[in-house]
Design a protein around this motif. Structure first.
Motif, PDB file in Angstrom:
ATOM      1  N   SER A   5       0.857  -1.187   0.000  1.00  0.00           N
ATOM      2  CA  SER A   5       0.000   0.000   0.000  1.00  0.00           C
ATOM      3  C   SER A   5       0.889   1.230   0.000  1.00  0.00           C
ATOM      4  CB  SER A   5      -0.919   0.026   1.227  1.00  0.00           C
ATOM      5  OG  SER A   5      -1.825   1.106   1.147  1.00  0.00           O
ATOM      6  N   GLY A  37      -4.119  -1.492  -0.788  1.00  0.00           N
ATOM      7  CA  GLY A  37      -4.495  -1.281   0.606  1.00  0.00           C
ATOM      8  C   GLY A  37      -4.073  -2.377   1.548  1.00  0.00           C
ATOM      9  N   VAL A  86      -4.391  -0.728   7.094  1.00  0.00           N
ATOM     10  CA  VAL A  86      -4.234   0.474   6.281  1.00  0.00           C
ATOM     11  C   VAL A  86      -4.990   1.658   6.886  1.00  0.00           C
ATOM     12  CG1 VAL A  86      -6.193  -0.080   4.759  1.00  0.00           C
ATOM     13  CG2 VAL A  86      -4.343   1.379   3.921  1.00  0.00           C
TER      14      VAL A  86
END
Length: 279
Positions: free
Chosen positions: A49, A68, A74
């Protein structure tokens, strides 16, 4: 299904988003120093990510979240960057539909208002992918399909899509369908490679100038990526591996050695946490 858009010229995306929401280019407090671009390689465990904030020193920005990670980690990473009450991301991009790249995007869609979702259009049969598509539909977030040759522009920033070509989307190997991006902003070039392997590396380097200051190392430092000739073409100053505890042996010592021989400063999220580069 969500609304899908093909975009050969992604300048249209910018126009579309301005019309979609007058607050697209979200107003945020400027950083204490007049920075132009902020790169974050987020610590999301064994996954990928990255967050890029373009125009960070001007008070008016464009935020691009690439992948993500596998789960909700995240959200805490983004929260530390944005702060309480700041809940807007302009563009969210899924490089390819493997859980360690898109799983966390489900929570991103539930937590943040998103201007548009970008991807290759390649789907997956796992239930989490169905949940992702359901969130896009429920929140009326447009899904814009990218392929090789597309471009995103924001002010002086250009983000070019180097792969995949439409025929690559038929590959049985999902990693070959990864969206590869080369961004140029404030005189700095950054290459985002998802999970590509030697085959796609070779194809890209034959077609494009991939010299870049910053490299998101392919496939978590796998033995099947980051070939010596590929790294020589890039000649990165900084290389970052997105990786967490895993049973795959990521990153391999051979890959680490090749990166260091290429002259790059090497960082990895499992040891260094979220990597922040300000330029």
């Amino acid at each position: 299904m969500p609304n899908f858009f093909n975009a050969k010229d992604l300048v249209k995306i910018v126009l579309f988003l301005f019309l979609l929401n007058a607050s697209l280019w979200y107003k945020v407090l400027a950083f204490s120093a007049p920075q132009e671009t902020e790169y974050y390689f987020l610590d999301v465990g064994q996954g990928d990510s990255q967050l890029i904030i373009f125009g960070a020193g001007r008070g008016e920005t464009m935020r691009l979240l690439i992948d993500g990670g596998p789960g909700s980690k995240v959200i805490s990473s983004l929260g530390k960057i944005f702060g309480v009450g700041d809940k807007y991301i302009d563009l969210v991009l899924m490089t390819h539909p493997q859980l360690d790249h898109f799983g966390g995007l489900i929570d991103v869609l539930r937590t943040y208002e998103v201007g548009a979702f970008l991807g290759s259009g390649r789907g997956a049969s796992i239930s989490a992918y169905g949940a992702l598509i359901s969130e896009l539909k429920e929140r009326n977030v447009p899904y814009i399909i990218l392929d090789e040759g597309d471009e995103i522009k924001y002010r002086e920033t250009k983000i070019n899509v180097l792969s995949p070509a439409p025929e690559k989307l038929k590959s049985k190997e999902l990693n070959d369908t990864t969206i590869v991006l080369l961004s140029e902003s404030s005189g700095v070039r950054a290459l985002f490679t998802g999970d590509i392997g030697f085959k796609i590396e070779s194809e890209i380097m034959k077609k494009y100038d991939i010299n870049a200051d910053i490299l998101k190392v392919p496939h978590h430092g796998s033995r099947y990526s980051s070939g010596a000739s590929f790294l020589a073409e890039i000649s990165p100053k900084v290389a970052v591996i997105g990786v967490g505890k895993n049973s795959y042996g990521h990153p391999t010592e051979d890959t680490i050695s090749r990166i260091r021989k290429a002259g790059a400063l090497l960082y990895r999220t499992d040891r260094d946490g979220t990597i922040h580069i300000s330029l």
